[in-house]
Design a protein around this motif. Structure first.
Motif, PDB file in Angstrom:
ATOM      1  N   MET A  41       0.837  -1.106  -0.183  1.00 55.19           N
ATOM      2  CA  MET A  41       0.044  -0.041   0.152  1.00 55.19           C
ATOM      3  C   MET A  41       0.825   1.340   0.101  1.00 55.19           C
ATOM      4  O   MET A  41       1.917   1.293   0.783  1.00 55.19           O
ATOM      5  N   ILE A  42       0.383   2.264  -1.030  1.00 53.86           N
ATOM      6  CA  ILE A  42       1.264   3.497  -0.888  1.00 53.86           C
ATOM      7  C   ILE A  42       1.142   4.439   0.241  1.00 53.86           C
ATOM      8  O   ILE A  42      -0.048   4.321   1.206  1.00 53.86           O
ATOM      9  N   ARG A  43       2.007   4.811   0.799  1.00 60.70           N
ATOM     10  CA  ARG A  43       2.066   5.439   2.299  1.00 60.70           C
ATOM     11  C   ARG A  43       2.748   7.194   1.833  1.00 60.70           C
ATOM     12  O   ARG A  43       3.462   7.171   1.144  1.00 60.70           O
ATOM     13  N   SER A  44       2.149   7.773   2.742  1.00 62.64           N
ATOM     14  CA  SER A  44       2.672   9.277   2.790  1.00 62.64           C
ATOM     15  C   SER A  44       3.710   9.085   3.333  1.00 62.64           C
ATOM     16  O   SER A  44       4.351   8.608   4.309  1.00 62.64           O
ATOM     17  N   MET A  45       4.639  10.314   3.048  1.00 61.18           N
ATOM     18  CA  MET A  45       5.886  10.453   4.001  1.00 61.18           C
ATOM     19  C   MET A  45       5.687  11.379   5.212  1.00 61.18           C
ATOM     20  O   MET A  45       6.444  11.125   6.152  1.00 61.18           O
ATOM     21  N   THR A  46       4.598  11.925   5.416  1.00 62.01           N
ATOM     22  CA  THR A  46       4.451  12.620   6.706  1.00 62.01           C
ATOM     23  C   THR A  46       3.588  11.663   7.511  1.00 62.01           C
ATOM     24  O   THR A  46       2.642  11.028   6.997  1.00 62.01           O
ATOM     25  N   GLY A  47       3.889  11.698   8.919  1.00 66.57           N
ATOM     26  CA  GLY A  47       2.963  10.811   9.812  1.00 66.57           C
ATOM     27  C   GLY A  47       3.553  11.204  10.989  1.00 66.57           C
ATOM     28  O   GLY A  47       4.524  11.655  11.537  1.00 66.57           O
ATOM     29  N   TYR A  48       2.862  10.344  12.136  1.00 62.03           N
ATOM     30  CA  TYR A  48       3.135  10.629  13.575  1.00 62.03           C
ATOM     31  C   TYR A  48       2.526   9.561  14.185  1.00 62.03           C
ATOM     32  O   TYR A  48       1.414   8.845  13.794  1.00 62.03           O
ATOM     33  N   GLY A  49       3.616   8.826  15.178  1.00 61.42           N
ATOM     34  CA  GLY A  49       3.164   7.798  15.842  1.00 61.42           C
ATOM     35  C   GLY A  49       3.657   7.811  17.345  1.00 61.42           C
ATOM     36  O   GLY A  49       4.769   8.402  17.429  1.00 61.42           O
ATOM     37  N   ARG A  50       2.743   7.260  18.304  1.00 62.60           N
ATOM     38  CA  ARG A  50       3.332   7.392  19.780  1.00 62.60           C
ATOM     39  C   ARG A  50       2.688   6.201  20.493  1.00 62.60           C
ATOM     40  O   ARG A  50       1.705   5.798  20.218  1.00 62.60           O
ATOM     41  N   PHE A  51       3.845   5.787  21.563  1.00 62.61           N
ATOM     42  CA  PHE A  51       3.354   4.705  22.574  1.00 62.61           C
ATOM     43  C   PHE A  51       3.746   5.628  23.815  1.00 62.61           C
ATOM     44  O   PHE A  51       4.758   5.886  23.879  1.00 62.61           O
ATOM     45  N   GLU A  52       2.671   5.331  24.343  1.00 61.97           N
ATOM     46  CA  GLU A  52       2.995   5.786  25.900  1.00 61.97           C
ATOM     47  C   GLU A  52       2.289   4.614  26.924  1.00 61.97           C
ATOM     48  O   GLU A  52       1.061   4.547  26.693  1.00 61.97           O
ATOM     49  N   GLU A  73       5.220  -1.760  -2.471  1.00 62.99           N
ATOM     50  CA  GLU A  73       6.673  -1.239  -2.350  1.00 62.99           C
ATOM     51  C   GLU A  73       6.541   0.346  -2.524  1.00 62.99           C
ATOM     52  O   GLU A  73       5.629   1.101  -3.264  1.00 62.99           O
ATOM     53  N   PRO A  74       7.701   0.927  -1.778  1.00 63.43           N
ATOM     54  CA  PRO A  74       7.703   2.534  -1.920  1.00 63.43           C
ATOM     55  C   PRO A  74       8.080   2.985  -3.274  1.00 63.43           C
ATOM     56  O   PRO A  74       8.807   1.979  -4.030  1.00 63.43           O
ATOM     57  N   ALA A  75       7.098   3.687  -3.788  1.00 63.35           N
ATOM     58  CA  ALA A  75       7.314   4.321  -5.240  1.00 63.35           C
ATOM     59  C   ALA A  75       7.634   5.789  -5.531  1.00 63.35           C
ATOM     60  O   ALA A  75       7.295   6.174  -6.787  1.00 63.35           O
ATOM     61  N   GLY A  76       7.828   6.429  -4.361  1.00 62.64           N
ATOM     62  CA  GLY A  76       7.732   7.872  -4.604  1.00 62.64           C
ATOM     63  C   GLY A  76       8.731   8.303  -5.818  1.00 62.64           C
ATOM     64  O   GLY A  76       8.384   9.123  -6.778  1.00 62.64           O
ATOM     65  N   ARG A  77       9.885   7.518  -5.740  1.00 65.59           N
ATOM     66  CA  ARG A  77      11.044   8.210  -6.909  1.00 65.59           C
ATOM     67  C   ARG A  77      10.566   7.809  -8.211  1.00 65.59           C
ATOM     68  O   ARG A  77      10.858   8.712  -9.093  1.00 65.59           O
ATOM     69  N   LYS A  78      10.199   6.674  -8.143  1.00 64.82           N
ATOM     70  CA  LYS A  78       9.616   6.015  -9.658  1.00 64.82           C
ATOM     71  C   LYS A  78       8.606   7.158  -9.963  1.00 64.82           C
ATOM     72  O   LYS A  78       8.521   7.222 -11.366  1.00 64.82           O
ATOM     73  N   LEU A  79       7.672   7.043  -9.226  1.00 65.60           N
ATOM     74  CA  LEU A  79       6.504   8.289  -9.519  1.00 65.60           C
ATOM     75  C   LEU A  79       6.963   9.306 -10.207  1.00 65.60           C
ATOM     76  O   LEU A  79       6.357  10.051 -11.098  1.00 65.60           O
TER      77      LEU A  79
END
Length: 292
Positions: free
Chosen positions: A1-12, A241-247
């Motif tokens: 699945m295509i992913r954005s490069m911006t993101g946020y994740g947290r475990f507490e 697969e990551p495809a940003g550069r190919k795109l």
């Protein structure tokens, strides 16, 4: 699945009895760039954190923050620098005497001078600390990737929608292009007829000129390649697969074909459609900059 490069994740949460925080966030970047902030007690873990992040994330400017509650079971040894403490007491009493102040020098007053005390702790259990931080990291990255995938799904939908708009415009160009040749042939015939008046017009010459015009303005090859590029775009956006550069490369090629079509068309209506295609390509390019 295509992913954005911006993101946020947290475990507490509490792991092995210790409150742990692992936070990760990212913005766009051509490569993987990682900044890691960890407590001194976790300094030895920085390389392992980098390995963990790079094993699951390919691109982006990544910031990681880690916090682990101190282990209360580790004994602390507090030592007093008596010579320094005596120096402070002497100086304070000298102030009292000189300025006729109340002599209220106390332990509490001395405790404010932190350099009197030296605190030392037994070293952390590195294996136990590694286990805690890696577990927290995996959970935070799971959360981070889930957010990236949700954003990536929206980006892919937008790019495909704009791609289909381009295909519709390409179809209109393919439909209109042969008509412009016939219009040119008719205009050429009328112009020659007006100039030559009653003189007989050679129809073969008209056909030859029209054929030359048709060859110069033919955009079939470019429109076929545009469709092919869109098909590649669609395939990449549906992959895992990551495809940003190919795109980004595919979009450059699409823009190249649009420019070639624009240089060939001699019709205002077609020129407007080419402008619309280039506008959609530019919007796709902007969105692709956000794809991992």
């Amino acid at each position: 699945m295509i992913r954005s490069m911006t993101g946020y994740g947290r475990f507490e949460g509490v792991i092995n009895g210790r409150m742990t925080v692992f936070e990760i966030k990212a913005v766009n970047h051509r490569y993987l760039e990682l900044q890691c902030r960890v407590p001194r007690s976790c300094g030895f873990l920085e390389e392992k954190i980098r390995e963990l992040v790079s094993s699951r994330i390919n691109r982006g400017k990544i910031d990681v923050f880690v916090s682990v509650e101190a282990d209360e079971n580790i004994a602390a040894d507090v030592r007093v620098n008596h010579s320094l403490a005596a120096g402070y007491v002497k100086a304070l009493r000298e102030l009292c005497s000189t300025y006729e102040l109340k002599d209220d020098v106390s332990v509490l007053a001395l405790s404010r001078y932190s350099d009197i005390f030296t605190v030392s702790k037994a070293p952390e259990n590195e294996e136990a600390l590694t286990e805690i931080v890696m577990e927290a990291g995996q959970k935070a990255i799971d959360d981070f990737i889930a957010m990236r995938e949700r954003e990536g799904e929206k980006l892919a939908a937008d790019v495909l929608g704009r791609g289909k708009t381009i295909l519709d415009l390409v179809s209109e160009i393919e439909e209109r292009s042969p008509v412009t040749v016939e219009e040119y042939r008719k205009k050429l015939y009328d112009r020659i007829k007006e100039v030559l008046e009653d003189t007989t017009i050679d129809p073969q010459r008209i056909l030859t000129e029209a054929a030359i015009f048709a060859d110069k303005t033919a955009v079939n090859e470019e429109t076929v390649r545009l469709r092919s590029h869109y098909a590649q775009l669609e395939t990449m956006l549906s992959g895992n697969e990551p495809a940003g550069r190919k795109l980004d490369f595919i979009v450059q090629e699409m823009n190249r074909e649009a420019n070639t079509i624009g240089s060939k068309v001699c019709d205002a209506e077609l020129a407007h459609k080419v402008v619309d295609i280039k506008a959609e390509i530019e919007k796709i390019r902007e969105q692709i900059q956000n794809i991992e």
